[in-house]
Write an enzyme that holds these catalytic residues in place. Structure first.
Site, PDB file in Angstrom:
ATOM      1  N   THR A  10      35.285 -20.609  37.096  1.00 49.66           N
ATOM      2  CA  THR A  10      36.348 -21.609  37.190  1.00 49.66           C
ATOM      3  C   THR A  10      35.759 -22.960  37.581  1.00 49.66           C
ATOM      4  OG1 THR A  10      38.461 -22.185  38.207  1.00 49.66           O
ATOM      5  CG2 THR A  10      36.899 -21.047  39.611  1.00 49.66           C
ATOM      6  N   ASP A  72      43.302 -16.917  34.919  1.00 54.20           N
ATOM      7  CA  ASP A  72      44.178 -17.807  34.169  1.00 54.20           C
ATOM      8  C   ASP A  72      45.529 -17.727  34.842  1.00 54.20           C
ATOM      9  OD1 ASP A  72      44.250 -19.681  31.900  1.00 54.20           O
ATOM     10  OD2 ASP A  72      45.974 -18.463  31.364  1.00 54.20           O
ATOM     11  N   PHE A 153      46.737 -27.003  45.734  1.00 54.25           N
ATOM     12  CA  PHE A 153      46.402 -27.792  44.534  1.00 54.25           C
ATOM     13  C   PHE A 153      47.543 -27.652  43.529  1.00 54.25           C
ATOM     14  CE2 PHE A 153      45.335 -24.357  41.542  1.00 54.25           C
ATOM     15  CZ  PHE A 153      45.157 -23.289  42.409  1.00 54.25           C
ATOM     16  N   TYR A 155      50.628 -27.442  41.361  1.00 51.13           N
ATOM     17  CA  TYR A 155      52.069 -27.614  41.562  1.00 51.13           C
ATOM     18  C   TYR A 155      52.520 -27.226  42.980  1.00 51.13           C
ATOM     19  CZ  TYR A 155      51.944 -27.905  36.460  1.00 51.13           C
ATOM     20  OH  TYR A 155      51.663 -28.273  35.162  1.00 51.13           O
ATOM     21  N   ASP A 156      51.581 -26.910  43.862  1.00 56.69           N
ATOM     22  CA  ASP A 156      51.927 -26.413  45.203  1.00 56.69           C
ATOM     23  C   ASP A 156      52.936 -27.285  45.971  1.00 56.69           C
ATOM     24  OD1 ASP A 156      50.503 -24.072  45.053  1.00 56.69           O
ATOM     25  OD2 ASP A 156      48.736 -24.829  46.098  1.00 56.69           O
ATOM     26  N   LYS A 176      48.852 -18.873  52.298  1.00 60.34           N
ATOM     27  CA  LYS A 176      49.194 -18.855  50.874  1.00 60.34           C
ATOM     28  C   LYS A 176      48.658 -17.574  50.218  1.00 60.34           C
ATOM     29  CE  LYS A 176      48.409 -21.144  46.466  1.00 60.34           C
ATOM     30  NZ  LYS A 176      47.728 -22.207  45.705  1.00 60.34           N
ATOM     31  N   HIS A 181      50.598 -15.455  44.004  1.00 57.93           N
ATOM     32  CA  HIS A 181      50.283 -14.754  42.754  1.00 57.93           C
ATOM     33  C   HIS A 181      48.802 -14.336  42.700  1.00 57.93           C
ATOM     34  CE1 HIS A 181      49.733 -19.008  42.672  1.00 57.93           C
ATOM     35  NE2 HIS A 181      49.227 -19.070  41.466  1.00 57.93           N
ATOM     36  N   ARG A 182      47.912 -15.236  43.146  1.00 54.07           N
ATOM     37  CA  ARG A 182      46.467 -14.950  43.120  1.00 54.07           C
ATOM     38  C   ARG A 182      46.156 -13.859  44.147  1.00 54.07           C
ATOM     39  NH1 ARG A 182      45.491 -19.664  42.955  1.00 54.07           N
ATOM     40  NH2 ARG A 182      45.467 -19.739  40.700  1.00 54.07           N
TER      41      ARG A 182
END
Ligand code: ITT
Length: 203
Positions: A10, A72, A153, A155-156, A176, A181-182
């Site tokens: 990434t 992704d 980072f 849209y947070d 977070k 999701h991550r």
């Protein structure tokens, strides 16, 4: 059993920070792309997060000839029929900044009553042979009218997570990761860790 070394494919520094934290407890050593030769630009191809990330991980793993982990991810907004979705990084154009993407999001959401959104993250681990494992996680929230918070980072600052009463940008990286999701995707990988270790040893 030897320690697994994975290259994290990434260029997104926010993602990298989150992965480093999430992998700290596992016996997986993460290396950055900067330790390797420059790889050609990857054209994201595929209609879903999962398809794109599989292509991404395979592509980088084949070039570097090492096991690679890719991510992704993006924001899926109900009132925008799933946009920005797989185009989240370039919603406002090819080299758009987070600020420009957020600006476009808020313009598109003007007057919309349904503010529901989901962050989705698919990760893939690929070996140079092309064998791949994938894990997907998601997290529901609400798109605010005004930003709040300076952490994170993308849209947070506009993504309000109701159970904690804060936006993702108001959470520490640890907070977070516990709900994101991550974080969810990595937790699935952790639950599967025995299988991952065997998969790694199997050539
Ligand atoms: P790499 O491909 O180099 O990993 P990227 O930023 O281009 O970096 P993606 O194609 O996966 O990555 O796009 C993800 C975009 O979705 C990212 O740029 C953000 O705009 C958004 N995004 C994903 N996860 C996010 C998160 O946890 N918080 C805020 N925005 C997120």
């Amino acid at each position: 059993m030897s320690k697994i070394v994975l290259v994290l494919a990434t260029h997104n520094r926010g993602k990298k920070r989150e992965f480093e934290l999430l992998f700290k407890e596992l016996s997986i050593e993460i290396k950055g792309l900067s330790e390797f030769q420059r790889i050609p630009e990857f054209e994201e191809e595929g209609s879903t997060f999962e398809k794109i990330v599989i292509n991404k991980a395979k592509f980088v793993s084949r070039i570097l000839d090492v096991p690679v982990l890719a991510d992704d991810s993006g924001l899926v907004v109900e009132a925008l029929n799933g946009a920005p979705g797989i185009l989240s990084a370039r919603y406002a154009g090819k080299s758009a900044t987070d600020y420009q993407n957020n600006h476009k999001l808020i313009e598109e959401m003007r007057g919309k009553e349904n503010r529901n959104a989901i962050f989705v993250c698919s990760i893939a681990i690929s070996k140079p042979t092309g064998q791949v494992l994938t894990y997907t996680g998601s997290c529901s929230g609400i798109i605010l009218h005004e930003p709040a918070g300076t952490n994170g980072f993308g849209y947070d600052p506009f993504f309000y997570y109701s159970p904690l009463g804060k936006t993702f940008a108001q959470l520490s990286v640890e907070e977070k990761s516990r709900v994101s999701h991550r974080g969810q995707a990595i937790r699935k990988l952790k639950d599967d860790f025995k299988k991952v270790l065997i998969w790694f040893e199997d050539r």
